[in-house]
Design an enzyme around this catalytic site. Structure first.
Site, PDB file in Angstrom:
ATOM      1  N   GLU A 160       0.812  -1.220   0.000  1.00  0.00           N
ATOM      2  CA  GLU A 160       0.000   0.000   0.000  1.00  0.00           C
ATOM      3  C   GLU A 160       0.846   1.270   0.000  1.00  0.00           C
ATOM      4  O   GLU A 160       0.366   2.339   0.384  1.00  0.00           O
ATOM      5  CB  GLU A 160      -0.943   0.012   1.210  1.00  0.00           C
ATOM      6  CG  GLU A 160      -2.004  -1.060   1.190  1.00  0.00           C
ATOM      7  CD  GLU A 160      -3.041  -0.907   0.078  1.00  0.00           C
ATOM      8  OE1 GLU A 160      -2.911   0.018  -0.747  1.00  0.00           O
ATOM      9  OE2 GLU A 160      -3.969  -1.722   0.048  1.00  0.00           O
TER      10      GLU A 160
ATOM     11  N   HIS B 248      -2.943   2.503   8.510  1.00  0.00           N
ATOM     12  CA  HIS B 248      -3.969   1.756   7.780  1.00  0.00           C
ATOM     13  C   HIS B 248      -4.161   0.412   8.470  1.00  0.00           C
ATOM     14  O   HIS B 248      -3.201  -0.343   8.620  1.00  0.00           O
ATOM     15  CB  HIS B 248      -3.546   1.558   6.320  1.00  0.00           C
ATOM     16  CG  HIS B 248      -4.371   0.551   5.585  1.00  0.00           C
ATOM     17  ND1 HIS B 248      -5.743   0.533   5.634  1.00  0.00           N
ATOM     18  CD2 HIS B 248      -4.010  -0.486   4.785  1.00  0.00           C
ATOM     19  CE1 HIS B 248      -6.194  -0.467   4.896  1.00  0.00           C
ATOM     20  NE2 HIS B 248      -5.165  -1.104   4.377  1.00  0.00           N
TER      21      HIS B 248
ATOM     22  N   HIS C 260      -6.929  -3.137   9.353  1.00  0.00           N
ATOM     23  CA  HIS C 260      -8.078  -3.964   8.987  1.00  0.00           C
ATOM     24  C   HIS C 260      -8.832  -4.327  10.267  1.00  0.00           C
ATOM     25  O   HIS C 260      -9.237  -5.472  10.456  1.00  0.00           O
ATOM     26  CB  HIS C 260      -7.616  -5.230   8.266  1.00  0.00           C
ATOM     27  CG  HIS C 260      -7.054  -4.989   6.901  1.00  0.00           C
ATOM     28  ND1 HIS C 260      -6.763  -6.025   6.041  1.00  0.00           N
ATOM     29  CD2 HIS C 260      -6.720  -3.850   6.238  1.00  0.00           C
ATOM     30  CE1 HIS C 260      -6.265  -5.543   4.903  1.00  0.00           C
ATOM     31  NE2 HIS C 260      -6.233  -4.220   5.010  1.00  0.00           N
TER      32      HIS C 260
ATOM     33  N   HIS D 299     -12.476  -3.215   2.706  1.00  0.00           N
ATOM     34  CA  HIS D 299     -11.023  -3.232   2.926  1.00  0.00           C
ATOM     35  C   HIS D 299     -10.632  -2.920   4.360  1.00  0.00           C
ATOM     36  O   HIS D 299     -10.092  -3.770   5.056  1.00  0.00           O
ATOM     37  CB  HIS D 299     -10.384  -2.235   1.949  1.00  0.00           C
ATOM     38  CG  HIS D 299      -8.904  -2.277   1.885  1.00  0.00           C
ATOM     39  ND1 HIS D 299      -8.183  -1.886   0.765  1.00  0.00           N
ATOM     40  CD2 HIS D 299      -7.966  -2.644   2.791  1.00  0.00           C
ATOM     41  CE1 HIS D 299      -6.891  -2.034   0.996  1.00  0.00           C
ATOM     42  NE2 HIS D 299      -6.748  -2.479   2.219  1.00  0.00           N
TER      43      HIS D 299
END
Length: 220
Positions: A76, A95, A97, A162
């Protein structure tokens, strides 16, 4: 790493990644963190378990994502590079999840202004935490969808099907916001599961909350 970049910052990046992993925010080596540096940004590497990661395995990249040190950056890297280019206020990007926020992202459902802590995400809370348009992970299309969702004011967004992106003026702030996004997502999902409609805060209520939080250790 350039001499002007303190090695303690790298240690903090590793510690933050490990803490989020231990909290269940990074299943199967997913998610990634980065910090802006004088030459670009430093990011967690691709595919390495966070518990065993060392500062030497972090990858510094130029603003366009070109690696400046050995190793393979997270898949990413485009997402992080785009945020640093678009947002001068971003000094760190997280970032994750995390499970409940990711669940909402899979419904492509934003988090509305149901609790005053939403103000930490920017724009005085009035925009909630949106869900960016879907794009394949690791692509420039995803990076641009994220940038569009964040706009000029927001510091957090869901990524459709995502996960979550949070940015901050400090790593501590970005991590705190990623954690708060998960907390807000959980509250929203609990209301939906109970078939209750949240009573959303209005503009005045949000403004008053934002003013109160300004001096309350607010994540930068």
């Amino acid at each position: 790493m350039p001499k002007s970049f303190d090695s303690s910052d790298l240690d903090a990046l590793i510690a933050a990644a490990r803490a989020l992993d231990a909290a269940g925010f990074m299943p199967q080596k997913s998610g990634n963190l980065s910090l802006r540096t004088p030459r670009g940004f430093v990011i967690t590497p691709s595919g390495l378990p966070y518990a065993a990661m060392t500062a030497a395995e972090l990858v510094e990249c130029a603003p366009d994502g070109t690696p400046l040190t050995n190793g393979r950056p997270s898949s990413e890297w485009r997402l992080h590079a785009a945020i640093y280019r678009a947002r001068a206020d971003a000094q760190a990007v997280v970032h994750t999840h995390s499970p409940r926020a990711t669940a909402l992202s899979c419904a492509r459902r934003p988090i509305p202004s149901l609790h005053y802590m939403i103000t930490l995400a920017g724009a005085g809370g009035r925009l909630g935490i949106p869900c960016a348009q879907h794009a394949t992970f690791g692509t420039e299309a995803l990076a641009q969808a994220c940038i569009a969702a964040l706009g000029a004011e927001l510091r957090a967004t869901l990524l459709a099907n995502h996960g979550v992106v949070a940015l901050g003026a400090t790593l501590t702030g970005a991590v705190a916001l990623a954690r708060e996004a998960e907390n807000l997502a959980g509250q929203y999902l609990d209301l939906l599961a109970a078939r209750l409609d949240p009573v959303l805060l209005d503009a005045q209520e949000l403004a008053e909350a934002a003013a109160q939080l300004k001096d309350y250790g607010r994540p930068a």
